[in-house]
Design a protein around this motif. Structure first.
Motif, PDB file in Angstrom:
ATOM      1  N   LEU A  89      28.475  46.753  40.822  1.00 30.73           N
ATOM      2  CA  LEU A  89      29.828  46.760  41.643  1.00 30.73           C
ATOM      3  C   LEU A  89      30.099  45.355  41.744  1.00 30.73           C
ATOM      4  O   LEU A  89      29.110  44.810  42.664  1.00 30.73           O
ATOM      5  N   SER A  90      31.272  44.969  41.619  1.00 30.78           N
ATOM      6  CA  SER A  90      31.565  43.500  42.327  1.00 30.78           C
ATOM      7  C   SER A  90      33.030  43.277  42.582  1.00 30.78           C
ATOM      8  O   SER A  90      33.861  44.335  42.456  1.00 30.78           O
ATOM      9  N   GLU A  91      33.636  42.350  43.139  1.00 33.19           N
ATOM     10  CA  GLU A  91      34.750  42.114  43.443  1.00 33.19           C
ATOM     11  C   GLU A  91      35.778  42.256  42.201  1.00 33.19           C
ATOM     12  O   GLU A  91      36.889  42.622  42.237  1.00 33.19           O
ATOM     13  N   ALA A  92      35.075  41.899  41.141  1.00 38.53           N
ATOM     14  CA  ALA A  92      36.099  41.863  39.829  1.00 38.53           C
ATOM     15  C   ALA A  92      36.069  43.298  39.239  1.00 38.53           C
ATOM     16  O   ALA A  92      36.736  43.660  38.385  1.00 38.53           O
ATOM     17  N   GLY A  93      35.474  44.293  39.901  1.00 34.64           N
ATOM     18  CA  GLY A  93      35.461  45.795  39.482  1.00 34.64           C
ATOM     19  C   GLY A  93      34.043  46.230  39.151  1.00 34.64           C
ATOM     20  O   GLY A  93      32.977  45.775  39.828  1.00 34.64           O
ATOM     21  N   GLY A  94      33.844  47.110  38.281  1.00 31.76           N
ATOM     22  CA  GLY A  94      32.353  47.720  38.103  1.00 31.76           C
ATOM     23  C   GLY A  94      31.941  47.483  36.775  1.00 31.76           C
ATOM     24  O   GLY A  94      32.925  47.599  35.847  1.00 31.76           O
ATOM     25  N   TYR A  95      30.683  47.607  36.393  1.00 28.19           N
ATOM     26  CA  TYR A  95      30.296  47.563  35.093  1.00 28.19           C
ATOM     27  C   TYR A  95      29.176  48.643  34.860  1.00 28.19           C
ATOM     28  O   TYR A  95      28.391  48.698  35.673  1.00 28.19           O
ATOM     29  N   HIS A  96      29.212  49.419  33.956  1.00 27.78           N
ATOM     30  CA  HIS A  96      28.194  50.647  33.755  1.00 27.78           C
ATOM     31  C   HIS A  96      27.524  50.504  32.419  1.00 27.78           C
ATOM     32  O   HIS A  96      28.056  50.181  31.379  1.00 27.78           O
ATOM     33  N   SER A  97      26.066  50.178  32.361  1.00 26.62           N
ATOM     34  CA  SER A  97      25.308  50.353  31.281  1.00 26.62           C
ATOM     35  C   SER A  97      24.455  51.466  31.287  1.00 26.62           C
ATOM     36  O   SER A  97      23.659  51.795  32.141  1.00 26.62           O
ATOM     37  N   PRO A  98      24.755  52.362  30.232  1.00 26.51           N
ATOM     38  CA  PRO A  98      23.962  53.446  29.952  1.00 26.51           C
ATOM     39  C   PRO A  98      22.508  53.431  29.634  1.00 26.51           C
ATOM     40  O   PRO A  98      22.410  52.083  29.311  1.00 26.51           O
ATOM     41  N   THR A  99      21.755  54.313  29.921  1.00 21.33           N
ATOM     42  CA  THR A  99      20.359  54.125  29.468  1.00 21.33           C
ATOM     43  C   THR A  99      20.357  54.160  27.820  1.00 21.33           C
ATOM     44  O   THR A  99      21.309  54.743  27.137  1.00 21.33           O
ATOM     45  N   ARG A 100      19.333  53.455  27.275  1.00 20.75           N
ATOM     46  CA  ARG A 100      19.248  53.253  25.918  1.00 20.75           C
ATOM     47  C   ARG A 100      17.910  53.810  25.546  1.00 20.75           C
ATOM     48  O   ARG A 100      16.662  53.406  26.281  1.00 20.75           O
TER      49      ARG A 100
END
Length: 102
Positions: A89-100
């Motif tokens: 989570l950041s000011e620019a929004g969120g990024y999700h990385s699923p497990t691989r």
């Protein structure tokens, strides 16, 4: 070793002045001791304890995490989510990385 809030504050402030990123692995539900860190990296359980939102209520929990991020002047909140991956989570929004898989 338990770090006092005062020691955490001194270390974070000195690191930021020196341009050194600070990643904190929370061992306390009181995120105020990590204020100003570059990122705090709780797992879902730690974030649930810090926010009072149940760990299984993922979206509400992440919204509460964003509030914590802003309240404590964190550039990022990096939430490890077990088999669900990781959410940043950041000011620019969120990024999700699923497990691989390996």
């Amino acid at each position: 070793m338990r770090w006092s809030a005062e020691l955490c504050e001194r270390v974070i402030r000195a690191a930021r002045r020196a341009g050194v990123p600070v990643l904190a692995d929370p061992k306390s539900p009181d995120f105020s001791k990590y204020s100003g860190a570059t990122t705090v990296c709780p797992n879902l359980g730690e974030l649930a304890t810090a926010t009072g939102v149940a760990a299984h209520e993922t979206e509400a929990l992440l919204a509460a995490g964003e509030t914590l991020r802003m309240e404590h002047d964190l550039q990022f909140l990096t939430v490890t989510m077990s088999e669900k991956g990781i959410r940043v989570l950041s000011e620019a929004g969120g990024y999700h990385s699923p497990t691989r898989g390996a």
